[in-house]
Design a protein around this motif. Structure first.
Motif, short mmCIF file in Angstrom:
data_model
loop_
_atom_site.label_atom_id
_atom_site.label_comp_id
_atom_site.label_asym_id
_atom_site.label_seq_id
_atom_site.Cartn_x
_atom_site.Cartn_y
_atom_site.Cartn_z
N MET A 1 0.81 -1.21 0.00
CA MET A 1 0.00 0.00 0.00
C MET A 1 0.84 1.27 0.00
O MET A 1 2.03 1.25 0.31
CB MET A 1 -0.90 0.02 1.23
N VAL A 2 0.17 2.35 -0.35
CA VAL A 2 0.79 3.67 -0.28
C VAL A 2 0.97 4.06 1.18
O VAL A 2 0.09 3.85 1.99
CB VAL A 2 -0.13 4.72 -0.93
N SER A 3 2.11 4.64 1.49
CA SER A 3 2.30 5.13 2.84
C SER A 3 1.75 6.54 2.95
O SER A 3 2.47 7.53 2.93
CB SER A 3 3.78 5.11 3.20
N ASP A 4 0.43 6.61 3.06
CA ASP A 4 -0.24 7.92 3.11
C ASP A 4 0.21 8.72 4.32
O ASP A 4 0.34 9.94 4.25
CB ASP A 4 -1.75 7.71 3.21
N GLU A 5 0.43 8.03 5.39
CA GLU A 5 0.80 8.71 6.62
C GLU A 5 2.16 9.42 6.43
O GLU A 5 2.30 10.59 6.73
CB GLU A 5 0.85 7.68 7.76
N GLN A 6 3.11 8.68 5.88
CA GLN A 6 4.43 9.27 5.62
C GLN A 6 4.32 10.44 4.64
O GLN A 6 4.95 11.48 4.81
CB GLN A 6 5.37 8.19 5.08
N GLY A 7 3.53 10.25 3.60
CA GLY A 7 3.43 11.28 2.57
C GLY A 7 2.88 12.58 3.13
O GLY A 7 3.44 13.66 2.93
N ALA A 8 1.77 12.47 3.86
CA ALA A 8 1.15 13.66 4.40
C ALA A 8 2.08 14.32 5.41
O ALA A 8 2.23 15.55 5.44
CB ALA A 8 -0.18 13.30 5.07
N ARG A 9 2.73 13.48 6.21
CA ARG A 9 3.64 14.00 7.23
C ARG A 9 4.76 14.80 6.57
O ARG A 9 5.06 15.92 6.97
CB ARG A 9 4.20 12.80 7.99
N GLU A 10 5.34 14.23 5.54
CA GLU A 10 6.46 14.88 4.87
C GLU A 10 6.02 16.21 4.23
O GLU A 10 6.72 17.21 4.31
CB GLU A 10 7.01 13.94 3.80
N LEU A 11 4.85 16.17 3.63
CA LEU A 11 4.36 17.37 2.96
C LEU A 11 4.07 18.48 3.97
O LEU A 11 4.42 19.65 3.75
CB LEU A 11 3.09 17.02 2.16
N VAL A 12 3.44 18.12 5.06
CA VAL A 12 3.10 19.13 6.07
C VAL A 12 4.37 19.63 6.77
O VAL A 12 4.49 20.81 7.09
CB VAL A 12 2.07 18.57 7.07
N LYS A 13 5.33 18.73 6.95
CA LYS A 13 6.60 19.18 7.51
C LYS A 13 7.25 20.22 6.60
O LYS A 13 7.86 21.19 7.06
CB LYS A 13 7.57 17.99 7.68
N TYR A 14 7.09 20.00 5.32
CA TYR A 14 7.62 20.97 4.37
C TYR A 14 6.92 22.32 4.54
O TYR A 14 7.57 23.38 4.57
CB TYR A 14 7.46 20.44 2.95
N LEU A 15 5.60 22.28 4.69
CA LEU A 15 4.85 23.53 4.89
C LEU A 15 5.35 24.24 6.15
O LEU A 15 5.55 25.46 6.15
CB LEU A 15 3.35 23.24 5.01
N ILE A 16 5.56 23.47 7.19
CA ILE A 16 6.04 24.05 8.44
C ILE A 16 7.43 24.66 8.24
O ILE A 16 7.74 25.74 8.72
CB ILE A 16 6.05 22.98 9.56
N SER A 17 8.26 23.93 7.50
CA SER A 17 9.62 24.42 7.25
C SER A 17 9.61 25.72 6.47
O SER A 17 10.55 26.50 6.51
CB SER A 17 10.43 23.37 6.49
N MET A 18 8.51 25.96 5.75
CA MET A 18 8.38 27.21 5.00
C MET A 18 7.76 28.30 5.86
O MET A 18 7.38 29.36 5.37
CB MET A 18 7.52 26.98 3.75
#
Lengths: 353, 353
Positions: A169-186
């Motif tokens: 399966m897709v690791s949706d949890e990892q994907g969303a986490r990484e994307l939101v971490k990116y938003l936070i980093s911005m």
DNA sequence: TTGTATGCGTTATCAT
DNA sequence: ATGATAACGCATACAA
């Protein structure tokens, strides 16, 4: 189409010798080997796989059951399957269930659906496939497989509670986490979410990823910043106003279509995406790159899911089908596509909770 | 997996009788038929297709060679193939060449490519497929097939000069003609064209369709209104200014991407598509419906191409493979998607030649 | 090193 | 109506 017998006769040896040469069993003199080899070339002989299969019991072929070829995720998944199978010299018997076309959106509730799957499995097994990969059209629990399966099976892009059948399966949890971490980093702290349908697996996992990223970024999770759409573009449009009123500086949409809808509304409100407000999507659909500005999104590892699924099933084959009690779920990571829709937040004034 | 022999033993009859029952040959008493039938159910017996195939020489299986599964046209074409094959109870052995991924854009010039195709055909034939459908990734002349083919073949979404191999293609000429006739019916007379690459088959045929529509609409063909792009969005953007200066009231772009580029430029010039100027595309890609305003375009009959291709090959099979000297090209019609990008032209003042 | 014989699971022919 | 058996094309155990 010449047969091994004809080759034998033409080169004046027995079929056993020809067979030994074809299968490189050694115990053949160099001289006759070369002679027979030449005849094989001349007569353009290829061993009949069907006869070989009947004799040896390995078809070097796996069955692939696709719920619906035309659903966007499937081609890439199948591409991944074919890549690994080609490496391992396995062929693919493809079944396209055409579920969407036959039953529209609710096929998985249809009674007929389970029977269809079982019948197709039956036919595949009759063709002596060594294993079967079931490719779902979207991730969910799938329990339509017969109790006793004569060959190994794995499900891709979905999962099952059937013991002995691994899932990828897709690791949706990892994907969303990484994307939101990116938003936070911005620099973003007030990050609104336009989620998918409330009880979808994708929605739940992506929301968890969002929450975890917040936690790791030391940002309070405000449930009021999460609103539910239905994956359609219009629902992105519809829910944008609410989030703006909540003073979010970024919107994380759980798919690209809803992000597109958010773009539309933001545009109407003269808010420029990537400058006045950040937007991120999910799935990396084709249109994501064509939005203005191009949408930052999380790509689904579809190809890798297929690749991994075939690795798993061919591994099961090698293990002589023993101790396959490891009915695991394998998760494959998503990969971000950073484009121009997320701005660096400079001022701190909107940051209050 | 029980065999016919075990069924025979379990029901106290000979294998011949069991075989006769399975294949409904009659000449079996109702009584034993029912008895054996029950045993078959109980033991969950399915005949081994491989053994059957070895004996009878028909596999009820066709090979499908796809140049690249992940190219947008392929899934729908394959879907069409599977639909007809399912009706006729044929199975599909799928080969994904992955040409784009292996050789990038120039695979068809690669030396290796021909060998790969021939090797795959060889393997398919060894598996006893009864026919082969070759699915190209984009329409062009394909001449990589061996002189002597042991099974019927047809090429979908491309054509070949190999005699005896029929082709199924998009009717680009009809599609362009119909679309441009629609533009004319909406009052447009000065219709600019952003064409594809100059020597592409698609470009040539669509241009012919454009010219024919003009002729039938009694509009003079002005070669200066035709400009060539390269199918990419940017080339639509780049060529728009030129056409505007030529005072066109409508732009026919030979694909949706270039239409998207035209949208971009028009937007910059404050010209509203569907009001100040009409734009039409081609292909009906996913993004066409998401443009603002949604793009009027011509849909490719991909599913029908696949469906037609399997009809043709299964017909060839029925005809006992005789007199297949009809190396025809079959054209399948496109279907228009009328959306909001084409306005009715009211004033006549810009109509001069 | 090479050849002979058997069997894989099925259908089909020919007896009975 | 039913059964014995050959054959499909190949791999392989065993004999030579």
């Amino acid at each position: 189409m010449p047969t091994i017998k004809e080759i034998a006769k033409a080169s004046g040896v027995s079929v056993a010798t020809v067979s030994n040469i074809i299968n490189e069993k050694g115990k053949v003199s160099e001289e006759t080997r070369i002679r027979v080899q030449k005849i094989i070339e001349e007569m353009n002989y290829t061993p009949n796989s069907v006869a070989k299969n009947l004799k040896t019991k390995n078809s070097r072929c796996i069955g692939v059951i696709a719920e619906d070829m035309t659903v966007f995720a499937l081609p890439d998944i199948i591409d991944g399957i074919t890549e690994y199978c080609e490496k391992e010299d396995y062929q693919i018997l493809l079944v396209n269930l055409r579920l969407y076309k036959k039953f529209e959106d609710t096929y998985y509730r249809s009674d007929r659906y389970g029977d269809i799957v079982q019948r197709e499995i039956q036919k595949l097994v009759a063709k002596q496939v060594e294993g079967i990969i079931y490719v779902a059209a979207h991730e969910r629990l799938i329990n339509v497989f017969p109790e006793q399966l004569p060959v190994p099976m794995v499900v891709a892009y979905g999962y099952t509670s059937h013991r002995g059948i691994p899932s990828v399966m897709v690791s949706d949890e990892q994907g969303a986490r990484e994307l939101v971490k990116y938003l936070i980093s911005m620099g973003h702290r007030r990050i609104g979410v336009i989620a998918g349908k409330k009880y979808s697996m994708h929605t739940r996992s992506r929301l968890e990823g969002y929450q975890r990223a917040l936690f790791e970024g030391n940002v309070l999770y405000d449930p009021d910043l999460v609103v539910y759409g239905d994956w359609e573009r219009e629902s992105g449009y519809r829910n944008t106003d609410y989030l703006i009123e909540k003073n979010v500086t970024a919107i994380f949409c759980m798919n690209d279509f809803m992000a597109g809808g958010a773009y539309d509304r933001l545009d109407e409100r003269k808010l420029k995406v990537g400058r006045d407000i950040a937007v991120a999507g999910y799935d990396n659909r084709e249109m994501a790159g064509y939005e203005k500005p191009p949408l930052t999104t999380m790509g689904l590892p579809l190809h890798d899911i297929g690749y991994r699924a075939s690795e798993i099933i061919l591994d099961m084959l090698k293990k002589e089908e023993k101790n396959t009690e490891e009915a695991d779920i394998y998760y494959v990571d998503c990969k971000p596509y950073i484009r121009q829709s997320v701005n660096q937040l400079k001022t701190e004034k909107k940051e209050g909770v």
